[in-house]
Design an enzyme around this catalytic site. Sequence first.
Site, PDB file in Angstrom:
ATOM      1  N   GLY A 196      24.101  51.065 -17.026  1.00  0.00           N
ATOM      2  CA  GLY A 196      22.717  51.488 -16.764  1.00  0.00           C
ATOM      3  C   GLY A 196      21.745  50.671 -17.604  1.00  0.00           C
ATOM      4  O   GLY A 196      20.754  50.142 -17.105  1.00  0.00           O
ATOM      5  N   HIS A 197      22.049  50.544 -18.910  1.00  0.00           N
ATOM      6  CA  HIS A 197      21.193  49.740 -19.792  1.00  0.00           C
ATOM      7  C   HIS A 197      21.200  48.273 -19.352  1.00  0.00           C
ATOM      8  O   HIS A 197      20.151  47.626 -19.318  1.00  0.00           O
ATOM      9  CB  HIS A 197      21.716  49.798 -21.232  1.00  0.00           C
ATOM     10  CG  HIS A 197      21.657  51.155 -21.864  1.00  0.00           C
ATOM     11  ND1 HIS A 197      22.785  51.858 -22.207  1.00  0.00           N
ATOM     12  CD2 HIS A 197      20.610  51.939 -22.207  1.00  0.00           C
ATOM     13  CE1 HIS A 197      22.434  53.011 -22.755  1.00  0.00           C
ATOM     14  NE2 HIS A 197      21.119  53.097 -22.763  1.00  0.00           N
ATOM     15  N   GLN A 222      12.192  62.213 -31.555  1.00  0.00           N
ATOM     16  CA  GLN A 222      12.368  62.832 -30.236  1.00  0.00           C
ATOM     17  C   GLN A 222      13.556  63.798 -30.205  1.00  0.00           C
ATOM     18  O   GLN A 222      13.874  64.358 -29.163  1.00  0.00           O
ATOM     19  CB  GLN A 222      12.472  61.769 -29.145  1.00  0.00           C
ATOM     20  CG  GLN A 222      13.778  60.987 -29.127  1.00  0.00           C
ATOM     21  CD  GLN A 222      13.753  59.874 -28.099  1.00  0.00           C
ATOM     22  OE1 GLN A 222      12.962  58.944 -28.190  1.00  0.00           O
ATOM     23  NE2 GLN A 222      14.613  59.967 -27.085  1.00  0.00           N
ATOM     24  N   ASP A 227      16.149  59.100 -16.480  1.00  0.00           N
ATOM     25  CA  ASP A 227      15.281  59.971 -17.269  1.00  0.00           C
ATOM     26  C   ASP A 227      13.950  60.077 -16.534  1.00  0.00           C
ATOM     27  O   ASP A 227      12.953  59.468 -16.923  1.00  0.00           O
ATOM     28  CB  ASP A 227      15.122  59.403 -18.676  1.00  0.00           C
ATOM     29  CG  ASP A 227      16.459  59.323 -19.380  1.00  0.00           C
ATOM     30  OD1 ASP A 227      16.899  60.324 -19.946  1.00  0.00           O
ATOM     31  OD2 ASP A 227      17.110  58.254 -19.302  1.00  0.00           O
ATOM     32  N   VAL A 252      22.166  54.125 -12.330  1.00  0.00           N
ATOM     33  CA  VAL A 252      23.479  53.498 -12.148  1.00  0.00           C
ATOM     34  C   VAL A 252      24.533  54.579 -12.384  1.00  0.00           C
ATOM     35  O   VAL A 252      24.468  55.319 -13.368  1.00  0.00           O
ATOM     36  CB  VAL A 252      23.684  52.323 -13.135  1.00  0.00           C
ATOM     37  CG1 VAL A 252      25.076  51.731 -12.983  1.00  0.00           C
ATOM     38  CG2 VAL A 252      22.614  51.257 -12.896  1.00  0.00           C
TER      39      VAL A 252
HETATM   40  P1  AMP Z   1      18.715  55.655 -23.577  1.00  0.00           P
HETATM   41  O1  AMP Z   1      19.380  54.597 -24.393  1.00  0.00           O
HETATM   42  O2  AMP Z   1      19.643  56.706 -23.081  1.00  0.00           O
HETATM   43  O3  AMP Z   1      17.472  56.201 -24.237  1.00  0.00           O
HETATM   44  O4  AMP Z   1      18.198  54.934 -22.266  1.00  0.00           O
HETATM   45  C1  AMP Z   1      17.430  53.768 -22.329  1.00  0.00           C
HETATM   46  C2  AMP Z   1      16.930  53.449 -20.959  1.00  0.00           C
HETATM   47  O5  AMP Z   1      18.034  53.282 -20.076  1.00  0.00           O
HETATM   48  C3  AMP Z   1      16.056  54.568 -20.358  1.00  0.00           C
HETATM   49  O6  AMP Z   1      14.985  53.985 -19.627  1.00  0.00           O
HETATM   50  C4  AMP Z   1      17.021  55.269 -19.446  1.00  0.00           C
HETATM   51  O7  AMP Z   1      16.392  55.937 -18.364  1.00  0.00           O
HETATM   52  C5  AMP Z   1      17.858  54.103 -18.942  1.00  0.00           C
HETATM   53  N1  AMP Z   1      19.146  54.586 -18.438  1.00  0.00           N
HETATM   54  C6  AMP Z   1      20.036  55.374 -19.076  1.00  0.00           C
HETATM   55  N2  AMP Z   1      21.080  55.666 -18.266  1.00  0.00           N
HETATM   56  C7  AMP Z   1      20.826  55.048 -17.095  1.00  0.00           C
HETATM   57  C8  AMP Z   1      21.518  54.967 -15.840  1.00  0.00           C
HETATM   58  N3  AMP Z   1      22.679  55.591 -15.626  1.00  0.00           N
HETATM   59  N4  AMP Z   1      20.960  54.237 -14.847  1.00  0.00           N
HETATM   60  C9  AMP Z   1      19.768  53.615 -15.036  1.00  0.00           C
HETATM   61  N5  AMP Z   1      19.066  53.644 -16.183  1.00  0.00           N
HETATM   62  C10 AMP Z   1      19.595  54.354 -17.200  1.00  0.00           C
END
Ligand code: AMP
Length: 287
Positions: free
Chosen positions: A36-37, A61, A150, A176
């Site tokens: 996803g990242h 947060q 998110d 993803v």
């Molecule tokens: P996080 O590290 O969880 O704060 O996420 C960082 C970024 O990655 C945020 O914009 C999330 O929405 C995005 N993100 C996390 N998981 C996914 C995923 N499965 N698919 C797409 N984007 C993601």
Amino acid sequence: MKIVHSLQEMSAWRKEQTQAGKTVALAPTMGFFHEGHLSLMRKAAELADNVVVSLFVNPIQFGPSEDLEQYPRDFVRDCRLVEGEKVDILFVPEPALMYPEGFQSSVQVELLEKYLCGVDRPGHFKGVATVVCKLFNIIQPDCAVFGEKDFQQLAVIRRMVSDLNMNVAVIGHPIVREPDGLAMSSRNTYLDPEARKKALCLSGALALARKKVTEGIVDTSELVRLIVLFINKHHGVTIDYVSFADSRTLEPVLKVDQKTVLALAVKINNKVRLIDNGFLSGGSSPH
Ligand code: AMP
């Protein structure tokens, strides 16, 4: 790829890019990277000459009873994964530099933060909006990519940028998923194999809702009833919320239409809180 810890060094790099006429895209993250990242990083690389990925587990947060200390971290692995992408800077600021003694300002998106995750996580979106505002000020990106995973966060950031006239294009990127439908998340690492199976109730609930909408059920109280029944069949899963909401205002809606997003949050074995969401009848994230 360069790792930058200093706020001054980050800003100086940005100035150089501006002088050279180069555009910059930002992908903000809390690390422990998964596909996803990486997909956000790839999208960022399509959008600008240079890509900055920020890696910062933002303390403000997290609520007092949340998983700040346990949040999964693996900096060496993250660096290796970023090396494989077209990323110019991995920006890793220290919490003490982001929030020095005396820090007391914040950004609050007052209405959007009250719905969905805001109910159980008071202050969460204030922390998110504040850190993203700081990252925008330090890095001055032309655009920033956020995951639709998110969904509320994306809505809050879009509102903040519009309300406060920030000069950043906010780009949403699709969720993803694992091959079996589970939305990728750093927190999936908390799931043992048994809990991992239960977590599929989220993507299962989205599929059920889409099927029912296709069959002509658009009344959201009936859809909520069916989804609650479905999720409750999964032993050890408790529901935080099941909400059919307007994708811009996040207000609950009575009937499903193209702007309706189904947003879900559950706790697995009273331990791991997971979220998921999706449109129901051919809609897509507002741009
Ligand atoms: P996080 O590290 O969880 O704060 O996420 C960082 C970024 O990655 C945020 O914009 C999330 O929405 C995005 N993100 C996390 N998981 C996914 C995923 N499965 N698919 C797409 N984007 C993601």
